[in-house]
Design a protein around this motif. Structure first.
Motif, mmCIF file in Angstrom:
data_model
loop_
_atom_site.group_PDB
_atom_site.id
_atom_site.type_symbol
_atom_site.label_atom_id
_atom_site.label_comp_id
_atom_site.label_asym_id
_atom_site.label_seq_id
_atom_site.Cartn_x
_atom_site.Cartn_y
_atom_site.Cartn_z
ATOM 1 N N LEU A 169 -49.020 -74.519 4.754
ATOM 2 C CA LEU A 169 -48.285 -73.796 3.513
ATOM 3 C C LEU A 169 -46.835 -74.138 3.542
ATOM 4 C CD1 LEU A 169 -48.722 -71.246 1.725
ATOM 5 C CD2 LEU A 169 -47.877 -69.929 3.443
ATOM 6 N N TYR A 170 -46.528 -74.613 2.389
ATOM 7 C CA TYR A 170 -45.000 -75.094 2.217
ATOM 8 C C TYR A 170 -44.492 -76.053 3.065
ATOM 9 C CZ TYR A 170 -44.596 -71.284 -1.246
ATOM 10 O OH TYR A 170 -44.991 -70.395 -2.321
ATOM 11 N N GLU A 171 -45.351 -77.131 3.681
ATOM 12 C CA GLU A 171 -44.993 -77.951 4.682
ATOM 13 C C GLU A 171 -44.805 -77.559 6.054
ATOM 14 O OE1 GLU A 171 -41.612 -80.264 3.404
ATOM 15 O OE2 GLU A 171 -42.378 -80.845 1.505
ATOM 16 N N HIS A 172 -45.429 -76.297 6.335
ATOM 17 C CA HIS A 172 -45.636 -75.633 7.590
ATOM 18 C C HIS A 172 -47.080 -75.315 7.983
ATOM 19 C CE1 HIS A 172 -41.158 -74.891 8.649
ATOM 20 N NE2 HIS A 172 -41.244 -75.157 7.260
ATOM 21 N N THR A 173 -47.197 -75.727 9.003
ATOM 22 C CA THR A 173 -48.693 -75.343 9.531
ATOM 23 C C THR A 173 -48.680 -74.031 10.291
ATOM 24 O OG1 THR A 173 -49.070 -77.746 9.924
ATOM 25 C CG2 THR A 173 -50.622 -76.259 10.739
ATOM 26 N N LEU A 174 -49.623 -73.153 9.763
ATOM 27 C CA LEU A 174 -49.267 -71.711 10.101
ATOM 28 C C LEU A 174 -50.241 -71.813 11.486
ATOM 29 C CD1 LEU A 174 -50.077 -69.609 7.139
ATOM 30 C CD2 LEU A 174 -47.915 -69.994 8.039
ATOM 31 N N GLN A 175 -49.686 -71.198 12.495
ATOM 32 C CA GLN A 175 -50.380 -70.893 13.836
ATOM 33 C C GLN A 175 -50.895 -69.492 13.752
ATOM 34 O OE1 GLN A 175 -51.291 -73.578 15.766
ATOM 35 N NE2 GLN A 175 -50.210 -74.792 14.404
ATOM 36 N N ILE A 176 -52.085 -69.293 13.834
ATOM 37 C CA ILE A 176 -52.637 -67.668 13.482
ATOM 38 C C ILE A 176 -53.487 -67.728 15.054
ATOM 39 C CG2 ILE A 176 -53.892 -66.061 12.358
ATOM 40 C CD1 ILE A 176 -52.993 -67.584 9.609
ATOM 41 N N ALA A 177 -53.421 -66.379 15.587
ATOM 42 C CA ALA A 177 -54.268 -66.035 16.823
ATOM 43 C C ALA A 177 -54.378 -64.445 16.844
ATOM 44 C CB ALA A 177 -53.785 -66.717 17.971
ATOM 45 N N LEU A 178 -55.655 -64.120 17.415
ATOM 46 C CA LEU A 178 -55.592 -62.746 17.610
ATOM 47 C C LEU A 178 -55.031 -62.258 18.599
ATOM 48 C CD1 LEU A 178 -59.816 -62.552 17.153
ATOM 49 C CD2 LEU A 178 -57.813 -61.464 15.664
ATOM 50 N N VAL A 179 -54.411 -60.851 18.667
ATOM 51 C CA VAL A 179 -53.691 -60.413 19.842
ATOM 52 C C VAL A 179 -54.756 -59.382 20.569
ATOM 53 C CG1 VAL A 179 -51.582 -59.298 20.506
ATOM 54 C CG2 VAL A 179 -51.568 -61.062 18.792
ATOM 55 N N PRO A 180 -55.126 -59.409 21.833
ATOM 56 C CA PRO A 180 -55.893 -58.601 22.213
ATOM 57 C C PRO A 180 -55.291 -57.010 22.241
ATOM 58 C CG PRO A 180 -55.933 -60.343 23.522
ATOM 59 C CD PRO A 180 -54.914 -60.430 22.526
ATOM 60 N N PRO A 181 -56.090 -55.803 22.151
ATOM 61 C CA PRO A 181 -55.324 -54.472 21.949
ATOM 62 C C PRO A 181 -54.524 -54.124 23.189
ATOM 63 C CG PRO A 181 -57.552 -54.373 21.255
ATOM 64 C CD PRO A 181 -57.345 -55.846 21.848
ATOM 65 N N GLU A 182 -54.775 -54.862 24.464
ATOM 66 C CA GLU A 182 -54.087 -54.560 25.692
ATOM 67 C C GLU A 182 -52.772 -55.370 25.965
ATOM 68 O OE1 GLU A 182 -57.256 -57.565 26.535
ATOM 69 O OE2 GLU A 182 -57.149 -55.427 25.490
ATOM 70 N N LYS A 183 -52.502 -56.281 25.002
ATOM 71 C CA LYS A 183 -51.529 -57.166 24.960
ATOM 72 C C LYS A 183 -50.261 -56.761 23.865
ATOM 73 C CE LYS A 183 -53.159 -60.973 27.371
ATOM 74 N NZ LYS A 183 -53.147 -62.543 27.343
ATOM 75 N N VAL A 184 -50.685 -55.552 22.911
ATOM 76 C CA VAL A 184 -49.938 -55.482 21.915
ATOM 77 C C VAL A 184 -48.799 -54.416 22.409
ATOM 78 C CG1 VAL A 184 -49.743 -54.186 19.792
ATOM 79 C CG2 VAL A 184 -51.645 -55.567 20.295
ATOM 80 N N HIS A 185 -47.573 -54.673 22.088
ATOM 81 C CA HIS A 185 -46.410 -54.077 22.887
ATOM 82 C C HIS A 185 -46.457 -52.707 22.171
ATOM 83 C CE1 HIS A 185 -42.327 -52.931 24.177
ATOM 84 N NE2 HIS A 185 -42.584 -53.794 25.126
ATOM 85 N N ALA A 186 -45.920 -51.764 22.699
ATOM 86 C CA ALA A 186 -45.976 -50.271 22.442
ATOM 87 C C ALA A 186 -44.882 -49.939 21.094
ATOM 88 C CB ALA A 186 -45.770 -49.349 23.542
ATOM 89 N N LYS A 187 -43.993 -50.905 21.009
ATOM 90 C CA LYS A 187 -42.708 -50.762 20.251
ATOM 91 C C LYS A 187 -42.849 -52.121 19.189
ATOM 92 C CE LYS A 187 -39.568 -48.395 23.152
ATOM 93 N NZ LYS A 187 -38.519 -48.344 23.931
ATOM 94 N N LEU A 188 -43.898 -52.217 18.971
ATOM 95 C CA LEU A 188 -44.041 -53.455 18.039
ATOM 96 C C LEU A 188 -43.985 -53.043 16.717
ATOM 97 C CD1 LEU A 188 -44.784 -56.527 17.472
ATOM 98 C CD2 LEU A 188 -47.187 -55.759 17.293
ATOM 99 N N TRP A 189 -44.426 -52.050 16.415
ATOM 100 C CA TRP A 189 -44.374 -51.510 14.925
ATOM 101 C C TRP A 189 -43.301 -50.510 14.550
ATOM 102 C CZ3 TRP A 189 -47.014 -54.899 12.530
ATOM 103 C CH2 TRP A 189 -48.074 -55.447 13.140
ATOM 104 N N LYS A 190 -42.170 -50.373 15.606
ATOM 105 C CA LYS A 190 -41.431 -49.238 15.526
ATOM 106 C C LYS A 190 -40.244 -49.676 14.396
ATOM 107 C CE LYS A 190 -37.596 -47.174 18.202
ATOM 108 N NZ LYS A 190 -36.725 -46.985 19.322
#
Length: 263
Positions: A169-190
């Motif tokens: 995408l726009y000369e950049h190769t996207l790196q996409i990976a699943l994040v397990p629920p136990e590794k999601v930071h509590a303040k990620l969506w603050k």
């Protein structure tokens, strides 16, 4: 009968067609006789080889049967091989894959211009997007080229991770990976709802310099000005420049008076 040849002359007999004559090559007394021995026919060689192959095959079968008969009885071992029929391989049950419950995706190598609004509009083609966040610099507000996106359905998140990883995408190769629920930071969506608000450092410094100073703060400020002026004069003199710096003019702030209301 033809005419006889004159006496003293021996006539050489001419062989009839099809008659085999070995008068010229006397193999009995020739040293090259072994070279002219007949080799066994090809059919006999093939038959002898096939006979040897069958013998080896039967011998191997006898060995296998003898090993099986000496092995454990039915039901006595995990690696039991039956005597009759094909060998039955014991299939071990593979552990079942845990159910996917991850809905958050990590996205790396985000190109310039592909921000929150563009990401939400692009990934909505797969399913409902819940939240999007791009990591930014606190001072400048510029993108750090990685972020997170959350889908409402975990199956949609799994499909996006499988299909869009290494997507150009726009000369950049996207790196996409699943994040397990136990590794999601509590303040990620603050603060993700109000968006990113960069800190105005200029306004902070302006407020800091414009505030009213106390007598002690003003005194410390003047002491610093005098020290810097003395260092400047020494450097000018050491450079051999004949120059007289103007004298510093300051004022002493008066203490604030508290006014009381007269009743």
């Amino acid at each position: 009968m033809g005419p006889k040849p004159p006496s003293g002359i021996q006539q050489k007999e001419t062989p009839c067609p099809g008659q085999k004559t070995l008068s010229r090559l006397r193999l009995s007394s020739s040293p090259w006789r072994p070279l002219f021995r007949r080799l066994p026919p090809l059919r006999s060689q093939v038959s002898s080889r096939t006979d040897m192959g069958l013998r080896d095959k039967k011998r191997n079968q006898r060995r296998v049967l003898s090993r099986r008969s000496a092995g454990p009885k039915t039901g006595e071992g995990k690696d039991f091989l039956p005597l009759e029929g094909k060998e039955k391989r014991i299939k071990e049950k593979l552990p079942e894959e845990p159910e996917n419950t991850a809905t958050v995706l990590y996205i790396g190598h985000i190109p310039h211009g592909f921000y929150e609004d563009q990401m939400q509009g692009f990934f909505q083609q797969f399913g409902a997007v819940k939240r999007v966040r791009i990591s930014r610099n606190r001072k400048t507000g510029k993108s750090k080229h990685y972020g997170y996106i959350e889908f409402e359905n975990p199956e949609v998140a799994k499909i996006v991770a499988d299909e869009m990883n290494n997507y150009l995408l726009y000369e950049h190769t996207l790196q996409i990976a699943l994040v397990p629920p136990e590794k999601v930071h509590a303040k990620l969506w603050k603060g993700v709802r109000k968006g990113f608000v960069p800190i105005d450092r200029v306004a902070i410094e302006r407020k800091k310099l414009s505030k009213d100073k106390t007598v002690e703060e003003h005194k410390r400020m003047l002491e610093g000005i005098v020290k810097r002026d003395e260092k400047r004069r020494k450097r000018i003199k050491a450079a051999g420049i004949d120059y007289e710096c103007p004298a510093l003019v300051g004022f002493q702030p008066s203490a604030k008076k508290i006014k009381f209301d007269e009743d």
